[in-house]
Design a protein around this motif. Sequence first.
Motif, PDB file in Angstrom:
ATOM      1  N   GLU A 176      10.497  39.917  58.788  1.00 38.39           N
ATOM      2  CA  GLU A 176      10.272  39.995  57.344  1.00 38.39           C
ATOM      3  C   GLU A 176      10.728  41.343  56.804  1.00 38.39           C
ATOM      4  N   LYS A 190      11.009  41.748  53.264  1.00 34.66           N
ATOM      5  CA  LYS A 190      10.446  41.943  51.933  1.00 34.66           C
ATOM      6  C   LYS A 190       9.052  41.350  51.820  1.00 34.66           C
ATOM      7  N   TYR A 191       8.356  41.852  50.835  1.00 32.52           N
ATOM      8  CA  TYR A 191       7.041  41.293  50.495  1.00 32.52           C
ATOM      9  C   TYR A 191       7.225  40.049  49.630  1.00 32.52           C
ATOM     10  N   LYS A 192       6.266  39.186  49.690  1.00 33.67           N
ATOM     11  CA  LYS A 192       6.275  38.008  48.827  1.00 33.67           C
ATOM     12  C   LYS A 192       5.539  38.349  47.536  1.00 33.67           C
ATOM     13  N   GLU A 248       3.093  40.882  45.845  1.00 31.27           N
ATOM     14  CA  GLU A 248       2.895  42.068  46.672  1.00 31.27           C
ATOM     15  C   GLU A 248       4.023  43.064  46.437  1.00 31.27           C
ATOM     16  N   LYS A 279       0.930  49.007  48.797  1.00 34.39           N
ATOM     17  CA  LYS A 279       0.607  48.979  50.217  1.00 34.39           C
ATOM     18  C   LYS A 279       0.498  50.388  50.820  1.00 34.39           C
ATOM     19  N   SER A 291      10.235  45.816  46.606  1.00 34.38           N
ATOM     20  CA  SER A 291      10.208  44.547  47.327  1.00 34.38           C
ATOM     21  C   SER A 291      10.299  44.728  48.846  1.00 34.38           C
ATOM     22  N   ARG A 298       9.581  46.054  52.706  1.00 30.79           N
ATOM     23  CA  ARG A 298       8.557  46.548  53.623  1.00 30.79           C
ATOM     24  C   ARG A 298       8.975  47.960  54.066  1.00 30.79           C
ATOM     25  N   ASP A 318       2.634  49.066  61.012  1.00 31.50           N
ATOM     26  CA  ASP A 318       2.849  49.501  59.635  1.00 31.50           C
ATOM     27  C   ASP A 318       2.512  50.966  59.421  1.00 31.50           C
TER      28      ASP A 318
END
Length: 777
Positions: free
Chosen positions: A288, A290-292, A295, A300, A325, A327, A386
Amino acid sequence: MRALVLNRRDGGRGSIVRSIEEVFLISRFKIIVVALLILFFTANPPTQASELKKGLDQLTELFKEYYPRARIERGADSLEVSYKCKKSISVYTQKEELMPEPGGLHCRISLHPGGYEGEERLNAEVNQFYYEKLTLAPYSKSADKHLLARLDFSANTPTDFKNRYKSIIQGIFPEVEETAAEKSSGKPNQSETEAELTTGIEGGDASDSKKVYSGRKFDTGDLFMWKATRGDDVVYLLGTIHVAKKDFHPMPQGILKAFKESNHLLVEVDVTDPDSIKKMKEAEKGIEEKYKPPERLRDKLKPDTKKVFDEYLAWSGETWEMYDSFRPWKCIEALGGAIPRRGDITKFSGRFGIDLFLLKEAKENEIPVTGLESPDRGKLFALLPDDVSEARLKSLLLDLKNLAGDIQEVFLVWRAGDLKGMEELDRRKEREIPLLKKFHKVLLDDRNLIMVDKLMEVLPKQEGPHFVAVGSAHMYGPTGLPAQLEKRGFKVVQMEDSLPSFAGLDTATINDDFKPSPGPLLERRLQLYKTIQASKSKGIGIAGYMNSFNWLETRVKAGAGRDEVKAGVRKIEIALGEQYQPFIQYTITPYCLKLEKLLTEKLKGRSELKEGVTLHCTVGDDGKISKVFVSKKDKSKPEAKKLARDMVLAMSPFPAPPEGRLKLRLEASSDPDKVEAYVDGFVDYKRIMEDLQNRIKQHWHPPRLNNTKHAIVMFRLFRDGHIEKLRLVRSTGVREHDESCLQAVSGSSPLARLPDGSPRCVDILFTFSYNVHRSRY
């Protein structure tokens, strides 16, 4: 800015043109050097519509030559070309754009009124993360129009293509005049006659920046390279820097000499291999990025990281929308792609980095390349926790504001061969952000073990010496490559740069009653004393050198450490070596002449070899020939290739080389005029090009003209510096101007000798550009 281009051939078959500003790399049979000598005067020539059509015709043919399968759309005053492109979301605009894939290209050219007023950087190759962008916008005052030319290209785009592309674009509107903005200012213009020759390479050196962290202040000649030996295994370990400026090259001769001796290059990943690039991209699929929605990255991040990010955006003029957008790990990649747009960082590029230089040189000389890591290594960083990725992001954001200074520090540490200094740069960041220790374990420690295991696996399978070139951070600490090889039974020593040559200088007759003061480098100081004294026989004034030497001796008596003494000795040696350069006795070129005579005798009468076959071979200390193979670019018939190889092997052994093991390129032919032997690999032509520039500069006296003129002459430069076959390739249309160009070259002969080990001759294409501009007061 000077442009120097090399055209290199294998026995007259095919050519590859590359930019000498990038790497100063010359290794083929024929070399074409283009040197732009620019004089500025006042003029205002008209721009004709026919020039635009002619230019677009030339561009169309250029694209067809290099990209025959490209899609070309031509208009009356526009051109669009696309090849291997796909639509993707730009990390900068967040909009869908047509972007080139590896090996691809996208070009858009159109005519617009007035001068260029856009925000894109002109005349510079700007990193766009997955590809690079070049924007040109030449302006014609007479037509009050500018030609906007945007070229998006992948990293492996041929340099000769780019050079020809730029030359055509700039030739459409050749006059150099005031811009549209200047024209509307209402201020008067006054004519001024100037004569300026722009021959220098862009200045700037990292050595002018901060002190090295470990405290080393001296240029001792230590390289950021180690030699590891175990039995018959020889491994060179070079810590590389992935980005550099064009004036970084040529690299230290000690590095180039070791690379020239090597038969195998090992890198982290071969980034010039299309399959590796494809696997690197495929590795990120399924992870992944990007964030959905709804989000967002800003929601974050920890408060302290978000604060650092806000400060970065305020400083850079960018917005959250460009990164929200992504991560954290993908945001790091996007920010990394923006780095080359930052101030002085625009001068740095992976194109000039050590890794790419060595990869290109290896491919040119058909040296096998092995990747020490799997191309999917990128997912290691994508899959970090993260909190660790956020720590990396915070560190990068803090670094971006002073990245130019940080890079200069890295270069200074690297130039000093300072392993402890390099380690301290990373340890400092760990102290500021402790979570980076987890990242460095994955980035360095774990990967170091993987790379050493791979090296041990391939050593017995591939003929050495082996040249390992990986990031400099992989060299320090207990898990660093030098330490790991020591654990596996290798003897590892740090290497020094090559010392100046004093070939042919007789020091044996110098009175050896002189006894240097006891202390570091005793024997080397004694030899330096003898070298200074012997230099007197060449007419070199030695008083200044002796004063420096005597001062050094007082420092030795005062207890100076090894680094200070070594730096002092080296400083004297280098200065003396520069003055002694004209007297150096060549050893490799006479040896090659001997081999050429031997080849001529052995191959005469063999009609199958009349056209010649290009071979690579290695000559051992005892003259035994090994590793003989035909160049992959040779176009001879199979039977001719086999015959040439068999006949050369049958000549073994050759006479023993004068300086030990030697890699050569041979042109095996029954035609004496085509027989050739010369060094296989990098030869530094920088000195002769400087001599060529300076001599022709002094002898060029063009008549004063009112408009821009370009003339091109060609001549052949031989090993001893004499020239032949001088002729005019492109006329200015003004007889007096053409004659001044020819006289400038003929009056400069003889030029400097070609470097030791060079081919028999090189063809020089010299461009005189008489440009015109208007000065404003």
